[in-house]
Design a protein around this motif. Structure first.
Motif, short mmCIF file in Angstrom:
data_model
loop_
_atom_site.label_atom_id
_atom_site.label_comp_id
_atom_site.label_asym_id
_atom_site.label_seq_id
_atom_site.Cartn_x
_atom_site.Cartn_y
_atom_site.Cartn_z
N THR A 1 0.90 -1.17 0.14
CA THR A 1 -0.10 0.00 0.12
C THR A 1 0.95 1.28 -0.02
O THR A 1 0.64 2.21 -0.57
CB THR A 1 -0.93 -0.14 1.30
OG1 THR A 1 -1.89 -1.30 1.01
CG2 THR A 1 -1.74 1.18 1.37
N LEU B 1 2.26 1.98 -3.43
CA LEU B 1 1.31 2.33 -4.28
C LEU B 1 1.41 3.80 -3.99
O LEU B 1 1.19 4.70 -4.80
CB LEU B 1 0.28 1.84 -4.27
CG LEU B 1 -0.02 0.27 -4.72
CD1 LEU B 1 -1.34 -0.27 -4.70
CD2 LEU B 1 0.58 -0.12 -6.20
N GLN C 1 2.38 6.68 -6.82
CA GLN C 1 1.34 7.89 -7.42
C GLN C 1 1.94 9.14 -7.19
O GLN C 1 1.71 10.07 -7.76
CB GLN C 1 -0.16 7.62 -6.73
CG GLN C 1 -0.88 6.54 -7.14
CD GLN C 1 -1.17 6.26 -8.49
OE1 GLN C 1 -0.56 5.60 -9.31
NE2 GLN C 1 -2.16 7.18 -8.95
N PHE D 1 -5.20 10.61 -0.30
CA PHE D 1 -5.12 9.23 -0.60
C PHE D 1 -6.15 8.59 0.04
O PHE D 1 -6.51 8.66 1.22
CB PHE D 1 -4.00 8.66 -0.18
CG PHE D 1 -2.59 9.08 -1.05
CD1 PHE D 1 -2.31 8.87 -2.09
CD2 PHE D 1 -1.98 9.86 -0.20
CE1 PHE D 1 -1.13 9.15 -2.88
CE2 PHE D 1 -0.87 10.46 -0.97
CZ PHE D 1 -0.26 10.22 -2.07
N SER E 1 -7.42 4.73 0.65
CA SER E 1 -6.91 3.60 0.52
C SER E 1 -8.09 2.49 0.90
O SER E 1 -8.42 2.47 2.14
CB SER E 1 -5.69 3.31 1.22
OG SER E 1 -4.97 2.10 1.16
N ILE F 1 -6.55 4.38 -3.95
CA ILE F 1 -5.80 3.20 -3.80
C ILE F 1 -6.38 1.88 -3.30
O ILE F 1 -7.38 2.04 -2.48
CB ILE F 1 -4.65 3.29 -2.72
CG1 ILE F 1 -3.66 4.55 -2.85
CG2 ILE F 1 -3.61 2.12 -2.60
CD1 ILE F 1 -3.02 4.85 -4.19
N ALA G 1 -4.40 3.91 -8.22
CA ALA G 1 -3.35 2.80 -8.30
C ALA G 1 -4.20 1.45 -7.76
O ALA G 1 -4.74 1.39 -6.71
CB ALA G 1 -2.34 2.77 -7.24
#
Length: 341
Positions: A111, A114, A118, A214, A216, A244, A270
């Motif tokens: 994670t 990614l 990005q 972000f 996730s 993500i 991603a």
């Protein structure tokens, strides 16, 4: 009496540590590695005569359970179990186990990889160099940014210390549906104002989407989370934000995501997982600048694979002896169904 177990996880092979353990415990093993789509008839034939199965992502449907009367226990060598119809397994008297947390460290590190990819545009920069260019556009730093975690299972919890080490502020929601910005939605109040004391602030989903640089995903795929990240959810995100996904592809509405990135409503995504895997030629995610799709590798490290194989084998033996440790449905099975055969 011969007791047979089937192993379909592709990285487990005859003669390995897992195979030797199962044989030492008195079982005959049959290996049928899953390396592509597998239909019901083929799966039923593979499971014929087997008492237990250590499986990958086979479609263990009601039809399969109805036609495999000798099966008593199934163990997923991973965390997700959305390919298994647990209700049908319960009706058939079959214990179903997964392995919570078995690959949490691997997923957490992936994670963060990614996020970094990005933020620093690593994939398009490398592609540009390969194509003869020399890209020099700015990226941005993680320090001072906000990471929103959807879900707070083992993997999400393992992300937290890594994220805070990079200087990220961490938010989390465990809500299964968006709350209205003007009022409470389903599950409202479960996250409001809460803090774990470990550097994570719990908020409602709409607040997390609006505040995060972000987002996730670490939730299980359920009816409540299927396409949870849809056009409305994406519209709440910052135009500079990135999505993500290391959880399950179907949590995201892929058409809505492709539209949002193309239109600049969010900056990019991603994705380690997609709704259909491998990614179909006609997927809306293909050829969208800003979206990078990987091949479901978050939990695939040598360490995590070994742990999944060994712990899965131990769980399978325990379940076949009537003492599963991680069964999703053993509490619903009768003594007759779960007794040692």
């Amino acid at each position: 009496m011969t007791r047979t177990v089937v192993v379909t996880t592709d990285y487990l092979v005859p003669g390995d540590e897992v195979d030797l353990f199962l044989r030492q415990e008195g079982f005959v093993t049959r290996h049928h590695p899953l390396r592509g789509p597998r239909g019901h008839d083929e799966l039923v034939a593979i499971l014929d005569g087997a008492e237990g199965a250590l499986i990958a992502n086979e479609p263990m449907t009601a039809q399969v359970f109805a036609r495999t009367s000798g099966l008593r226990a199934v163990v997923r060598t991973g965390v997700g179990y959305d390919s298994v119809d647990v209700e049908a397994a319960t009706r058939a008297g079959v214990s179903v186990s997964n392995l919570p947390g078995v690959n949490a460290n691997a997923v957490a590190e992936y994670t963060m990889a990614l996020l970094l990819a990005q933020a620093r545009r690593l994939v398009p920069v490398a592609a540009g160099v390969r194509d003869g260019r020399w890209p020099r556009e700015d990226g941005f730093e993680l320090r001072g940014k906000t990471l929103g975690l959807l879900g707070y299972g083992f993997a999400a919890r393992a992300v937290v210390p890594l994220a805070t080490a990079f200087g990220l502020r961490v938010l989390c929601t465990t809500a299964s549906a968006p709350a209205s910005p003007t009022g409470p939605g389903p599950g409202a109040g479960a996250n409001a104002g809460a803090n774990t004391g470990a550097g994570v602030a719990f908020v409602e989903l709409h607040d997390l989407l609006a505040a995060s640089d972000f987002v996730s995903l670490h939730a299980a795929l359920t009816p409540a989370t299927r396409h949870l990240i849809d056009a409305a959810a994406l519209a709440r995100m910052k135009p500079t934000a990135h999505l993500i996904n290391t959880a399950r592809g179907a949590i995201v509405d892929e058409n809505a995501l492709a539209d949002a990135v193309r239109a600049g409503r969010i900056a990019g995504a991603a994705l380690d997982v997609t709704e259909t895997e491998p990614l179909p030629a006609g997927s809306p995610l293909r050829d969208v600048p800003g979206i990078t799709v990987y091949s479901h590798l978050a939990g695939q490290t040598a360490e995590a694979r070994r742990a999944a194989g060994v712990e899965g084998a131990r769980e399978l033996v325990a379940a076949l002896r009537g003492r599963p440790r991680c069964s999703l449905n053993a509490h619903l099975l009768t003594t007759e169904e779960t007794r040692t055969r």
